[in-house]
Design an enzyme around this catalytic site. Structure first.
Site, PDB file in Angstrom:
ATOM      1  N   SER A   1       0.861  -1.187   0.000  1.00  0.00           N
ATOM      2  CA  SER A   1       0.000   0.000   0.000  1.00  0.00           C
ATOM      3  C   SER A   1       0.900   1.241   0.000  1.00  0.00           C
ATOM      4  O   SER A   1       0.789   2.090   0.879  1.00  0.00           O
ATOM      5  CB  SER A   1      -0.886   0.000   1.240  1.00  0.00           C
ATOM      6  OG  SER A   1      -0.081  -0.004   2.417  1.00  0.00           O
TER       7      SER A   1
ATOM      8  N   TYR B   1      -3.673   1.211   3.992  1.00  0.00           N
ATOM      9  CA  TYR B   1      -4.779   0.266   3.906  1.00  0.00           C
ATOM     10  C   TYR B   1      -5.492   0.091   5.250  1.00  0.00           C
ATOM     11  O   TYR B   1      -6.666  -0.282   5.288  1.00  0.00           O
ATOM     12  CB  TYR B   1      -4.266  -1.108   3.451  1.00  0.00           C
ATOM     13  CG  TYR B   1      -4.011  -1.249   1.967  1.00  0.00           C
ATOM     14  CD1 TYR B   1      -4.191  -0.188   1.092  1.00  0.00           C
ATOM     15  CD2 TYR B   1      -3.598  -2.465   1.435  1.00  0.00           C
ATOM     16  CE1 TYR B   1      -3.956  -0.324  -0.267  1.00  0.00           C
ATOM     17  CE2 TYR B   1      -3.363  -2.620   0.076  1.00  0.00           C
ATOM     18  CZ  TYR B   1      -3.535  -1.556  -0.775  1.00  0.00           C
ATOM     19  OH  TYR B   1      -3.302  -1.711  -2.120  1.00  0.00           O
TER      20      TYR B   1
ATOM     21  N   CYS C   1       3.033  -5.964   2.719  1.00  0.00           N
ATOM     22  CA  CYS C   1       2.194  -5.068   3.505  1.00  0.00           C
ATOM     23  C   CYS C   1       1.601  -5.884   4.642  1.00  0.00           C
ATOM     24  O   CYS C   1       0.927  -6.895   4.396  1.00  0.00           O
ATOM     25  CB  CYS C   1       1.082  -4.494   2.623  1.00  0.00           C
ATOM     26  SG  CYS C   1      -0.181  -3.543   3.498  1.00  0.00           S
TER      27      CYS C   1
ATOM     28  N   CYS D   1       4.992  -2.660  10.217  1.00  0.00           N
ATOM     29  CA  CYS D   1       4.577  -2.083   8.935  1.00  0.00           C
ATOM     30  C   CYS D   1       5.831  -1.950   8.091  1.00  0.00           C
ATOM     31  O   CYS D   1       6.883  -1.532   8.602  1.00  0.00           O
ATOM     32  CB  CYS D   1       3.925  -0.719   9.153  1.00  0.00           C
ATOM     33  SG  CYS D   1       3.563   0.200   7.630  1.00  0.00           S
TER      34      CYS D   1
ATOM     35  N   HIS E   1       6.662   0.134   5.968  1.00  0.00           N
ATOM     36  CA  HIS E   1       7.163   1.506   5.879  1.00  0.00           C
ATOM     37  C   HIS E   1       8.141   1.825   7.017  1.00  0.00           C
ATOM     38  O   HIS E   1       9.046   2.650   6.867  1.00  0.00           O
ATOM     39  CB  HIS E   1       6.010   2.520   5.962  1.00  0.00           C
ATOM     40  CG  HIS E   1       5.197   2.673   4.719  1.00  0.00           C
ATOM     41  ND1 HIS E   1       4.303   1.714   4.283  1.00  0.00           N
ATOM     42  CD2 HIS E   1       5.115   3.689   3.810  1.00  0.00           C
ATOM     43  CE1 HIS E   1       3.718   2.136   3.178  1.00  0.00           C
ATOM     44  NE2 HIS E   1       4.186   3.327   2.862  1.00  0.00           N
TER      45      HIS E   1
END
Length: 259
Positions: free
Chosen positions: A11, A42, A73, A183, A185
């Site tokens: 995402s 998301y 993700c 996550c 990220h």
């Protein structure tokens, strides 16, 4: 088929932290990375919407003849990977927070988990946490706003530093000795996290484990690329191409794709 690419979707741009681990362990593999930044994050969207977005990403990568798909993700893995595995014959590799190693190695019996709401509220996360962390204290923290800042090119901004200080202080007060990043990220936050956390706190994520699992599956299915042809890495994003380029490196071509 061995020379076909490994497909990776997230995402947004965070899954490039997984791509880097894949490329380091499997440098002879072609890859296609799909960043659905338009719909990031998301987490707040709900299970049905997350499944539908994951289907869309999967269908695109299948059209590119990918031989394996990594759901890079945490939220998509916890909410959609069971559906994907049940409905497509291609192998899928998922991501979930590295609770097990943190729970097994903690000395203070207290660990912190920084993750999205979609991950922390998922059934898979609950099962994993119950299985491995039932006898220790787990401090969970929703990382609201972090993904949006990274997607907006504000990784090292004052706003990000303020958010992280706010999210981490309760964990520090509780004497955690492991911080689990839930996550894809979040590994990009590591330089900031090191400056905030006490020296004894270890930061742990899923990247290396995912790369090892990918290699294991490829070997098991005889899909390792043993060709000596030029390796290609393709990156697509339906958002800001410069943000993605800043994370993977300017030597790679990043294309805008309206999907």
């Amino acid at each position: 088929m061995n020379t076909n690419a490994i497909g990776i979707f997230d995402s947004g741009v965070g899954g490039t932290s997984i791509w880097k681990e894949i490329n380091a362990l499997l440098p002879n593999e072609n890859t296609i990375y799909l960043a659905d930044s338009k719909n990031a994050p998301y987490g707040p969207k709900g299970k049905d919407a997350i499944i539908n977005l994951s289907i869309k990403n999967t269908e695109y990568l299948l059209k590119q003849n990918c031989k394996l798909i990594i759901v890079a993700c945490n939220t998509a893995t916890t909410n959609a990977i069971d559906y994907l595995r049940a409905n497509y014959s291609i192998p899928f590799i998922g991501i979930e927070p590295a609770i097990k190693p943190a729970a097994l190695q903690t000395k203070t019996n207290t660990i912190g988990i920084l993750a999205t709401r979609g991950t922390l509220s998922s059934t898979l996360f609950s099962k994993t946490s119950t299985l491995f962390a039932s006898n220790i204290k787990v401090i969970e923290q929703h990382g609201d706003g972090i993904v949006e800042l990274i997607e907006g090119g504000k990784l090292f901004s004052d706003e990000m530093k303020t958010l992280l200080n706010q999210y981490l202080q309760p964990m520090i007060d509780a004497n955690i000795d492991y911080l689990v990043l839930g996550c894809t990220h979040y590994p990009y936050l590591t330089p900031l996290l090191i400056n905030i956390l006490p020296n004894n706190v270890k930061i742990i994520d899923s990247g290396e484990a995912v790369a090892r699992q990918t290699k294991t599956v490829l070997e098991k299915l005889n899909l390792i690329n043993n060709s000596f042809k030029t390796i290609e890495h393709s990156f697509y994003i339906n958002g800001n191409t410069e943000v993605l380029k800043s994370l993977v490196g300017t030597e790679f071509k990043v294309d805008y794709l309206d999907f």
